[in-house]
Write a protein that holds these residues in place. Structure first.
Motif, mmCIF file in Angstrom:
data_model
loop_
_atom_site.group_PDB
_atom_site.id
_atom_site.type_symbol
_atom_site.label_atom_id
_atom_site.label_comp_id
_atom_site.label_asym_id
_atom_site.label_seq_id
_atom_site.Cartn_x
_atom_site.Cartn_y
_atom_site.Cartn_z
ATOM 1 N N ASP A 97 75.742 40.328 50.064
ATOM 2 C CA ASP A 97 75.115 41.015 48.952
ATOM 3 C C ASP A 97 75.088 42.514 49.194
ATOM 4 N N SER A 98 75.232 43.277 48.126
ATOM 5 C CA SER A 98 75.053 44.715 48.212
ATOM 6 C C SER A 98 73.564 45.021 48.131
ATOM 7 N N VAL A 99 73.202 46.226 48.558
ATOM 8 C CA VAL A 99 71.807 46.641 48.460
ATOM 9 C C VAL A 99 71.378 46.645 46.989
ATOM 10 N N PHE A 100 72.246 47.135 46.125
ATOM 11 C CA PHE A 100 71.946 47.189 44.696
ATOM 12 C C PHE A 100 71.676 45.796 44.138
ATOM 13 N N PHE A 101 72.559 44.855 44.420
ATOM 14 C CA PHE A 101 72.401 43.491 43.918
ATOM 15 C C PHE A 101 71.123 42.859 44.467
ATOM 16 N N SER A 102 70.891 43.014 45.752
ATOM 17 C CA SER A 102 69.711 42.418 46.378
ATOM 18 C C SER A 102 68.421 43.008 45.825
ATOM 19 N N LEU A 103 68.416 44.324 45.577
ATOM 20 C CA LEU A 103 67.229 44.983 45.047
ATOM 21 C C LEU A 103 66.831 44.396 43.704
ATOM 22 N N TYR A 104 67.807 44.223 42.827
ATOM 23 C CA TYR A 104 67.490 43.758 41.473
ATOM 24 C C TYR A 104 67.318 42.250 41.393
ATOM 25 N N LEU A 105 67.961 41.537 42.272
ATOM 26 C CA LEU A 105 67.777 40.086 42.269
ATOM 27 C C LEU A 105 66.398 39.716 42.803
ATOM 28 N N SER A 106 65.865 40.540 43.713
ATOM 29 C CA SER A 106 64.570 40.214 44.320
ATOM 30 C C SER A 106 63.428 40.330 43.313
ATOM 31 N N GLN A 107 63.588 41.158 42.307
ATOM 32 C CA GLN A 107 62.576 41.307 41.262
ATOM 33 C C GLN A 107 63.270 41.498 39.915
ATOM 34 N N PRO A 108 63.528 40.392 39.195
ATOM 35 C CA PRO A 108 64.270 40.478 37.928
ATOM 36 C C PRO A 108 63.633 41.390 36.887
ATOM 37 N N GLU A 109 62.311 41.640 36.996
ATOM 38 C CA GLU A 109 61.686 42.540 36.020
ATOM 39 C C GLU A 109 62.285 43.947 36.097
ATOM 40 N N LEU A 148 65.398 44.485 36.144
ATOM 41 C CA LEU A 148 66.514 44.448 35.209
ATOM 42 C C LEU A 148 66.042 44.751 33.796
ATOM 43 N N VAL A 149 64.867 44.261 33.451
ATOM 44 C CA VAL A 149 64.287 44.556 32.146
ATOM 45 C C VAL A 149 64.052 46.061 32.027
ATOM 46 N N GLU A 150 63.533 46.651 33.084
ATOM 47 C CA GLU A 150 63.262 48.083 33.105
ATOM 48 C C GLU A 150 64.536 48.896 32.926
ATOM 49 N N VAL A 151 65.588 48.520 33.644
ATOM 50 C CA VAL A 151 66.865 49.239 33.538
ATOM 51 C C VAL A 151 67.436 49.100 32.138
ATOM 52 N N TYR A 152 67.374 47.896 31.584
ATOM 53 C CA TYR A 152 67.915 47.708 30.242
ATOM 54 C C TYR A 152 67.146 48.544 29.225
ATOM 55 N N ASN A 153 65.826 48.569 29.336
ATOM 56 C CA ASN A 153 65.024 49.391 28.434
ATOM 57 C C ASN A 153 65.420 50.861 28.527
ATOM 58 N N ALA A 154 65.662 51.332 29.754
ATOM 59 C CA ALA A 154 66.038 52.735 29.952
ATOM 60 C C ALA A 154 67.382 53.047 29.311
ATOM 61 N N VAL A 155 68.324 52.131 29.438
ATOM 62 C CA VAL A 155 69.670 52.345 28.912
ATOM 63 C C VAL A 155 69.702 52.198 27.389
ATOM 64 N N ALA A 156 69.052 51.159 26.888
ATOM 65 C CA ALA A 156 69.161 50.823 25.463
ATOM 66 C C ALA A 156 68.070 51.435 24.603
ATOM 67 N N PRO A 213 58.913 43.821 27.225
ATOM 68 C CA PRO A 213 57.877 43.771 28.264
ATOM 69 C C PRO A 213 58.443 43.315 29.599
ATOM 70 N N SER A 214 57.780 43.683 30.685
ATOM 71 C CA SER A 214 58.304 43.406 32.027
ATOM 72 C C SER A 214 58.433 41.915 32.317
ATOM 73 N N ASP A 215 57.653 41.084 31.619
ATOM 74 C CA ASP A 215 57.723 39.642 31.858
ATOM 75 C C ASP A 215 58.692 38.931 30.922
ATOM 76 N N THR A 216 59.562 39.697 30.263
ATOM 77 C CA THR A 216 60.582 39.090 29.398
ATOM 78 C C THR A 216 61.474 38.181 30.240
ATOM 79 N N PRO A 217 61.765 36.964 29.762
ATOM 80 C CA PRO A 217 62.604 36.038 30.538
ATOM 81 C C PRO A 217 63.986 36.622 30.844
ATOM 82 N N VAL A 218 64.382 36.478 32.089
ATOM 83 C CA VAL A 218 65.698 36.942 32.543
ATOM 84 C C VAL A 218 66.409 35.769 33.215
ATOM 85 N N GLN A 219 67.606 35.479 32.763
ATOM 86 C CA GLN A 219 68.407 34.407 33.363
ATOM 87 C C GLN A 219 69.654 35.016 33.992
ATOM 88 N N ILE A 220 69.719 34.999 35.313
ATOM 89 C CA ILE A 220 70.883 35.547 36.024
ATOM 90 C C ILE A 220 72.073 34.604 35.852
#
Length: 293
Positions: free
Chosen positions: A9-21, A23-31, A36-43
């Motif tokens: 695993d890369s550091v980037f992948f491990s960082l975001y996989l360890s706390q899927p919320e 990913l919600v934050e990054v998507y909100n920033a981009v889009a 909300p932070s507890d939005t369901p995320v399915q990897i």
């Protein structure tokens, strides 16, 4: 060639996989959304079942509505739109039931979003778009097939609008920046990483992640950050061997031998697909070389 390699695993992948919320934050920033932070995320990151390797960096379904593919790159790649087209098709194929596309009634599918996060050393704009149609041989005003990739420069920069909107991206960017600062100050790689980890933990930058995984981070970074250098050296050796053999037995045969050596040197470190891309070789040719071992 052993069939039980495990993807590192890369550091980037491990960082975001360890706390899927995150990913919600990054998507909100981009889009510019407000999930909300507890939005369901399915990897649903793609894997090669046989070799247990990741094929793409990270993909996930957000709230059952959006399918997001993220690539983390340290080099500018002009074929990201084409790669995302192939990745996206495989992700949808993975998500849908068998033979679903042959149903008469329209199937509702999550809306796609393709994102590249760049943190290499070359100068690059804060945001740039790449379009699949830019690769078409015949340009058309209204192409029948199109795909857009948003590329964001996440190198540490206080003026970057994106990293100011995403705490996790800002912290990751700052951690990488601190390692680079240590290297520029003359520290050995391991010392620079250790110093950056201690600094970030002390200042609560990726603190929880680094406290739990600090012992793994140096190995992951060593693999990631030395890959480009290893590829450059291997490619140079391949060219040199090709030229030397070319003077004796013909340039073509020499280059072939050098390329085979380069492919074998990267086996076990990169997947066949990535080796093919990095060395500019057909995937079938790379797979044939690896089969001979």
């Amino acid at each position: 060639m052993p069939a039980n390699r495990v993807y590192k695993d890369s550091v980037f992948f491990s960082l975001y996989l360890s706390q899927p919320e995150r990913l919600v934050e990054v998507y909100n920033a981009v889009a510019g959304t407000n999930y909300p932070s507890d939005t369901p995320v399915q990897i649903n990151t793609l894997e090669d079942v046989l070799w247990k390797e990741q094929i793409n960096d990270l993909s996930f379904v957000l709230d059952g509505q959006m399918v997001v593919l993220i690539e983390h790159q340290s080099t500018v790649n002009e074929n990201m739109a084409l790669r995302m087209l192939l990745y996206g098709a495989r992700v949808y194929e993975k998500m849908l039931p068998a033979n679903a596309v042959y149903r008469r009634k329209r199937i509702a599918i999550p809306t796609p979003r393709f994102i590249v996060l760049y943190n290499g050393t070359e100068e690059y704009p804060e945001h740039q778009e790449q379009w699949l149609s830019q690769s078409f041989i015949v340009a058309e005003d209204s192409p029948v097939l199109e795909l857009k990739v948003d590329i964001y420069n996440i190198n540490y920069n206080q003026s970057s609008q994106l990293i100011q909107k995403s705490k996790s991206l800002k912290e990751y960017s700052l951690f990488v920046h601190m390692v680079n600062v240590g290297i520029r100050e003359g520290l050995a790689f391991g010392e620079a990483v250790t110093k950056a980890i201690r600094y970030c933990i002390a200042h609560d930058i990726m603190g929880e992640f680094l406290s739990k995984h600090g012992s793994e981070v140096e190995n992951m970074l060593f693999t990631e950050w030395n890959m480009d250098e290893a590829l450059a050296v291997t490619a140079e050796e391949a060219r040199a061997e090709g030229e030397a053999r070319g003077r004796v037995a013909g340039r073509i045969e020499g280059e072939r031998s050098g390329l085979e050596k380069a492919v074998r040197a990267l086996d076990g470190v990169l997947s066949a697909e990535v080796i093919a891309e990095k060395l500019g070789l057909p995937l079938e040719y790379v797979q044939e070389i690896l089969k001979k071992q």
